[in-house]
Motif scaffolding. Structure first.
Motif, PDB file in Angstrom:
ATOM      1  N   VAL A  70       0.849  -1.203   0.000  1.00 18.94           N
ATOM      2  CA  VAL A  70       0.000   0.000   0.000  1.00 18.94           C
ATOM      3  C   VAL A  70       0.882   1.249   0.000  1.00 18.94           C
ATOM      4  O   VAL A  70       0.609   2.205  -0.739  1.00 18.94           O
ATOM      5  CB  VAL A  70      -0.964  -0.007   1.207  1.00 18.94           C
ATOM      6  N   ILE A  71       1.929   1.243   0.810  1.00 19.63           N
ATOM      7  CA  ILE A  71       2.861   2.380   0.844  1.00 19.63           C
ATOM      8  C   ILE A  71       3.505   2.580  -0.524  1.00 19.63           C
ATOM      9  O   ILE A  71       3.614   3.711  -1.015  1.00 19.63           O
ATOM     10  CB  ILE A  71       3.926   2.183   1.937  1.00 19.63           C
ATOM     11  N   LEU A  72       3.911   1.498  -1.164  1.00 20.35           N
ATOM     12  CA  LEU A  72       4.511   1.591  -2.491  1.00 20.35           C
ATOM     13  C   LEU A  72       3.530   2.196  -3.493  1.00 20.35           C
ATOM     14  O   LEU A  72       3.889   3.094  -4.265  1.00 20.35           O
ATOM     15  CB  LEU A  72       4.979   0.217  -2.968  1.00 20.35           C
ATOM     16  N   LEU A  73       2.289   1.748  -3.481  1.00 15.09           N
ATOM     17  CA  LEU A  73       1.286   2.256  -4.408  1.00 15.09           C
ATOM     18  C   LEU A  73       1.022   3.746  -4.179  1.00 15.09           C
ATOM     19  O   LEU A  73       1.006   4.541  -5.127  1.00 15.09           O
ATOM     20  CB  LEU A  73      -0.021   1.462  -4.264  1.00 15.09           C
ATOM     21  N   ILE A  74       0.835   4.145  -2.929  1.00 14.77           N
ATOM     22  CA  ILE A  74       0.574   5.550  -2.626  1.00 14.77           C
ATOM     23  C   ILE A  74       1.787   6.406  -2.984  1.00 14.77           C
ATOM     24  O   ILE A  74       1.641   7.526  -3.492  1.00 14.77           O
ATOM     25  CB  ILE A  74       0.167   5.721  -1.151  1.00 14.77           C
ATOM     26  N   ALA A  75       2.988   5.904  -2.741  1.00 11.23           N
ATOM     27  CA  ALA A  75       4.198   6.650  -3.086  1.00 11.23           C
ATOM     28  C   ALA A  75       4.303   6.854  -4.596  1.00 11.23           C
ATOM     29  O   ALA A  75       4.695   7.937  -5.059  1.00 11.23           O
ATOM     30  CB  ALA A  75       5.435   5.933  -2.562  1.00 11.23           C
ATOM     31  N   LEU A  76       3.951   5.841  -5.376  1.00  8.78           N
ATOM     32  CA  LEU A  76       3.981   5.979  -6.834  1.00  8.78           C
ATOM     33  C   LEU A  76       2.970   7.015  -7.317  1.00  8.78           C
ATOM     34  O   LEU A  76       3.276   7.834  -8.195  1.00  8.78           O
ATOM     35  CB  LEU A  76       3.724   4.630  -7.505  1.00  8.78           C
ATOM     36  N   ILE A  77       1.760   6.988  -6.755  1.00  8.08           N
ATOM     37  CA  ILE A  77       0.738   7.964  -7.138  1.00  8.08           C
ATOM     38  C   ILE A  77       1.177   9.366  -6.723  1.00  8.08           C
ATOM     39  O   ILE A  77       1.089  10.313  -7.516  1.00  8.08           O
ATOM     40  CB  ILE A  77      -0.624   7.598  -6.512  1.00  8.08           C
TER      41      ILE A  77
END
Length: 92
Positions: A70-77
């Motif tokens: 989830v952290i990776l996804l939010i960081a990418l966005i």
């Protein structure tokens, strides 16, 4: 598959309004742009991950791994919006 595409397209069209040319408007929530809220959420999730890693907060490893994704996804966005604002693809 087409139904899924239509739903995603409508959500995207609602949140990122197309304004001619190639500029998209970033939504503003409670007076602040979306990428600010994503950055705040990202900071809180990283602090939570650190607390879990130091065993101050006890959760199963499965959830620790899911939170990492989830952290990776939010960081990418969050990063994509920041780069888009810098390059002129997005605007406030």
């Amino acid at each position: 598959m087409t139904f899924f595409f239509v739903i995603i397209f409508n959500i995207t069209e609602h949140w990122l309004k197309y304004e001619g040319g190639n500029m998209l408007i970033i939504p503003v929530i409670m007076g602040k742009p979306l990428h600010l809220w994503l950055g705040l959420l990202l900071f809180l999730l990283i602090v939570f991950q650190i607390l879990v890693a130091k065993r101050i907060v006890s959760i199963p490893f499965r959830w620790h791994r899911i939170m990492g994704y989830v952290i990776l996804l939010i960081a990418l966005i969050h990063g994509s919006i920041a780069i888009g604002l810098y390059t002129g693809i997005f605007r406030l």
